[in-house]
Scaffold this motif. Structure first.
Motif, PDB file in Angstrom:
ATOM      1  N   TRP A  49       0.846  -1.190   0.000  1.00 19.65           N
ATOM      2  CA  TRP A  49       0.000   0.000   0.000  1.00 19.65           C
ATOM      3  C   TRP A  49       0.880   1.238   0.000  1.00 19.65           C
ATOM      4  O   TRP A  49       1.956   1.261   0.612  1.00 19.65           O
ATOM      5  CB  TRP A  49      -0.890   0.030   1.237  1.00 19.65           C
ATOM      6  N   ASP A  50       0.388   2.299  -0.631  1.00 17.90           N
ATOM      7  CA  ASP A  50       1.102   3.570  -0.679  1.00 17.90           C
ATOM      8  C   ASP A  50       0.074   4.694  -0.527  1.00 17.90           C
ATOM      9  O   ASP A  50      -1.054   4.578  -1.012  1.00 17.90           O
ATOM     10  CB  ASP A  50       1.840   3.698  -2.014  1.00 17.90           C
ATOM     11  N   PHE A  51       0.480   5.747   0.149  1.00 16.75           N
ATOM     12  CA  PHE A  51      -0.376   6.913   0.361  1.00 16.75           C
ATOM     13  C   PHE A  51       0.419   8.156  -0.039  1.00 16.75           C
ATOM     14  O   PHE A  51       1.541   8.338   0.430  1.00 16.75           O
ATOM     15  CB  PHE A  51      -0.796   7.033   1.831  1.00 16.75           C
ATOM     16  N   HIS A  52      -0.147   9.009  -0.883  1.00 11.81           N
ATOM     17  CA  HIS A  52       0.546  10.248  -1.262  1.00 11.81           C
ATOM     18  C   HIS A  52       0.821  11.128  -0.050  1.00 11.81           C
ATOM     19  O   HIS A  52       1.811  11.837  -0.014  1.00 11.81           O
ATOM     20  CB  HIS A  52      -0.278  11.046  -2.279  1.00 11.81           C
ATOM     21  N   ASP A  53      -0.059  11.083   0.936  1.00 17.22           N
ATOM     22  CA  ASP A  53       0.079  11.955   2.094  1.00 17.22           C
ATOM     23  C   ASP A  53       0.963  11.359   3.190  1.00 17.22           C
ATOM     24  O   ASP A  53       1.301  12.032   4.157  1.00 17.22           O
ATOM     25  CB  ASP A  53      -1.293  12.342   2.659  1.00 17.22           C
ATOM     26  N   PHE A  54       1.326  10.096   3.106  1.00 18.89           N
ATOM     27  CA  PHE A  54       2.277   9.442   4.006  1.00 18.89           C
ATOM     28  C   PHE A  54       3.216   8.637   3.115  1.00 18.89           C
ATOM     29  O   PHE A  54       3.037   7.436   2.959  1.00 18.89           O
ATOM     30  CB  PHE A  54       1.564   8.516   5.011  1.00 18.89           C
ATOM     31  N   PRO A  55       4.169   9.310   2.466  1.00 19.25           N
ATOM     32  CA  PRO A  55       4.951   8.685   1.400  1.00 19.25           C
ATOM     33  C   PRO A  55       5.686   7.415   1.834  1.00 19.25           C
ATOM     34  O   PRO A  55       6.102   7.269   2.973  1.00 19.25           O
ATOM     35  CB  PRO A  55       5.955   9.761   1.011  1.00 19.25           C
ATOM     36  N   GLY A  56       5.830   6.552   0.851  1.00 16.40           N
ATOM     37  CA  GLY A  56       6.572   5.329   1.047  1.00 16.40           C
ATOM     38  C   GLY A  56       5.669   4.118   1.024  1.00 16.40           C
ATOM     39  O   GLY A  56       4.833   3.947   1.905  1.00 16.40           O
ATOM     40  N   GLU A  57       5.833   3.309   0.004  1.00 15.08           N
ATOM     41  CA  GLU A  57       5.075   2.067  -0.104  1.00 15.08           C
ATOM     42  C   GLU A  57       5.515   1.132   1.027  1.00 15.08           C
ATOM     43  O   GLU A  57       6.677   1.092   1.387  1.00 15.08           O
ATOM     44  CB  GLU A  57       5.374   1.446  -1.468  1.00 15.08           C
ATOM     45  N   PHE A  58       4.560   0.402   1.594  1.00 20.85           N
ATOM     46  CA  PHE A  58       4.912  -0.513   2.682  1.00 20.85           C
ATOM     47  C   PHE A  58       4.122  -1.810   2.567  1.00 20.85           C
ATOM     48  O   PHE A  58       3.032  -1.834   2.003  1.00 20.85           O
ATOM     49  CB  PHE A  58       4.704   0.149   4.050  1.00 20.85           C
ATOM     50  N   PRO A  59       4.697  -2.896   3.125  1.00 24.37           N
ATOM     51  CA  PRO A  59       4.052  -4.200   3.016  1.00 24.37           C
ATOM     52  C   PRO A  59       2.945  -4.390   4.049  1.00 24.37           C
ATOM     53  O   PRO A  59       3.038  -3.916   5.180  1.00 24.37           O
ATOM     54  CB  PRO A  59       5.193  -5.188   3.268  1.00 24.37           C
ATOM     55  N   VAL A  60       1.917  -5.106   3.636  1.00 23.87           N
ATOM     56  CA  VAL A  60       0.801  -5.496   4.501  1.00 23.87           C
ATOM     57  C   VAL A  60       0.629  -7.004   4.323  1.00 23.87           C
ATOM     58  O   VAL A  60       0.436  -7.474   3.203  1.00 23.87           O
ATOM     59  CB  VAL A  60      -0.493  -4.759   4.112  1.00 23.87           C
ATOM     60  N   GLN A  61       0.735  -7.741   5.417  1.00 20.17           N
ATOM     61  CA  GLN A  61       0.589  -9.195   5.350  1.00 20.17           C
ATOM     62  C   GLN A  61      -0.865  -9.567   5.597  1.00 20.17           C
ATOM     63  O   GLN A  61      -1.482  -9.121   6.567  1.00 20.17           O
ATOM     64  CB  GLN A  61       1.477  -9.858   6.400  1.00 20.17           C
ATOM     65  N   VAL A  62      -1.418 -10.398   4.706  1.00 19.45           N
ATOM     66  CA  VAL A  62      -2.796 -10.850   4.840  1.00 19.45           C
ATOM     67  C   VAL A  62      -2.781 -12.188   5.590  1.00 19.45           C
ATOM     68  O   VAL A  62      -2.326 -13.193   5.072  1.00 19.45           O
ATOM     69  CB  VAL A  62      -3.489 -11.011   3.470  1.00 19.45           C
ATOM     70  N   ILE A  63      -3.264 -12.179   6.810  1.00 21.40           N
ATOM     71  CA  ILE A  63      -3.307 -13.378   7.646  1.00 21.40           C
ATOM     72  C   ILE A  63      -4.497 -14.254   7.249  1.00 21.40           C
ATOM     73  O   ILE A  63      -4.386 -15.473   7.164  1.00 21.40           O
ATOM     74  CB  ILE A  63      -3.413 -12.999   9.143  1.00 21.40           C
ATOM     75  N   GLU A  64      -5.617 -13.592   7.000  1.00 19.16           N
ATOM     76  CA  GLU A  64      -6.838 -14.320   6.640  1.00 19.16           C
ATOM     77  C   GLU A  64      -7.708 -13.449   5.751  1.00 19.16           C
ATOM     78  O   GLU A  64      -7.836 -12.245   5.991  1.00 19.16           O
ATOM     79  CB  GLU A  64      -7.621 -14.675   7.911  1.00 19.16           C
ATOM     80  N   ALA A  65      -8.293 -14.052   4.744  1.00 17.15           N
ATOM     81  CA  ALA A  65      -9.300 -13.389   3.922  1.00 17.15           C
ATOM     82  C   ALA A  65     -10.392 -14.414   3.648  1.00 17.15           C
ATOM     83  O   ALA A  65     -10.165 -15.403   2.952  1.00 17.15           O
ATOM     84  CB  ALA A  65      -8.694 -12.876   2.623  1.00 17.15           C
ATOM     85  N   THR A  66     -11.550 -14.189   4.250  1.00 16.27           N
ATOM     86  CA  THR A  66     -12.691 -15.095   4.116  1.00 16.27           C
ATOM     87  C   THR A  66     -13.855 -14.310   3.518  1.00 16.27           C
ATOM     88  O   THR A  66     -14.619 -13.677   4.246  1.00 16.27           O
ATOM     89  CB  THR A  66     -13.083 -15.673   5.503  1.00 16.27           C
ATOM     90  N   PRO A  67     -13.966 -14.307   2.169  1.00 14.40           N
ATOM     91  CA  PRO A  67     -15.032 -13.538   1.524  1.00 14.40           C
ATOM     92  C   PRO A  67     -16.416 -14.068   1.888  1.00 14.40           C
ATOM     93  O   PRO A  67     -16.580 -15.279   1.969  1.00 14.40           O
ATOM     94  CB  PRO A  67     -14.767 -13.735   0.036  1.00 14.40           C
ATOM     95  N   PRO A  68     -17.384 -13.222   2.047  1.00 17.73           N
ATOM     96  CA  PRO A  68     -17.314 -11.770   2.177  1.00 17.73           C
ATOM     97  C   PRO A  68     -17.408 -11.335   3.635  1.00 17.73           C
ATOM     98  O   PRO A  68     -18.009 -10.311   3.936  1.00 17.73           O
ATOM     99  CB  PRO A  68     -18.545 -11.325   1.393  1.00 17.73           C
ATOM    100  N   GLU A  69     -16.814 -12.104   4.544  1.00 18.40           N
ATOM    101  CA  GLU A  69     -17.037 -11.898   5.975  1.00 18.40           C
ATOM    102  C   GLU A  69     -15.905 -11.231   6.743  1.00 18.40           C
ATOM    103  O   GLU A  69     -16.167 -10.460   7.669  1.00 18.40           O
ATOM    104  CB  GLU A  69     -17.318 -13.246   6.647  1.00 18.40           C
ATOM    105  N   ARG A  70     -14.648 -11.522   6.383  1.00 19.28           N
ATOM    106  CA  ARG A  70     -13.565 -11.135   7.284  1.00 19.28           C
ATOM    107  C   ARG A  70     -12.238 -11.016   6.542  1.00 19.28           C
ATOM    108  O   ARG A  70     -11.934 -11.818   5.664  1.00 19.28           O
ATOM    109  CB  ARG A  70     -13.465 -12.202   8.361  1.00 19.28           C
TER     110      ARG A  70
END
Length: 153
Positions: A49-70
């Motif tokens: 993810w990257d934000f123009h207002d908080f510069p610098g792309e950074f990693p986000v680890q996805v622990i769980e993705a259970t569509p469409p609940e969590r």
């Protein structure tokens, strides 16, 4: 005591559409990650993810993705790191619940900061950010408006 919080809001769209607006990087970048997002939120993935207002792309680890609940994420805490120490990690949980009237209740919780003044200050900043993300999500899905652009600078 460890800092933690939960925020919630109701979005006037079906749960599948709301979940997708968070999980899909192209949609997320239209209202939240103003500098872009790379990678779909799926279990076991690392996305960027990257934000123009908080510069610098950074990693986000996805622990769980259970569509469409969590969706459960971990990322480095935004609290200062003493020299030579690894950053603390916080855990973010999105819960998506369909309501009887066709809307979606979205709750975002985060925990994992140190129980120190700097840990509490860092958690307050993220609480503000996730509250604004919920507002931006609502404005985008219901009205096509990007509230995030220019919000923090």
């Amino acid at each position: 005591m460890e800092p933690q919080f939960s925020v919630f809001g109701h979005i006037g769209q079906p749960v599948v559409r709301v979940y997708e607006a968070v999980a899909d990087p192209d949609q997320l970048a239209r209202y939240f990650t103003t500098g872009g997002a790379r990678g779909r939120l799926v279990s076991g993935a690392t996305v960027w993810w990257d934000f123009h207002d908080f510069p610098g792309e950074f990693p986000v680890q996805v622990i769980e993705a259970t569509p469409p609940e969590r969706i459960v994420l971990e990322w480095d805490s935004n609290e200062p790191v003493p020299e030579g120490e690894a950053p603390r990690r916080t855990r973010v949980t999105f819960a998506f619940d369909a309501t009887d009237d066709g809307r979606t209740r979205v709750e975002i919780s985060e925990s994992g900061w140190a129980g120190t003044d700097t840990g509490f200050r860092a958690s307050y900043g993220n609480c503000m950010g996730w509250s604004q993300m919920l507002c931006a999500l609502k404005a985008w899905l219901e009205y096509g408006i990007n509230l995030r652009e220019g919000m923090y600078r």
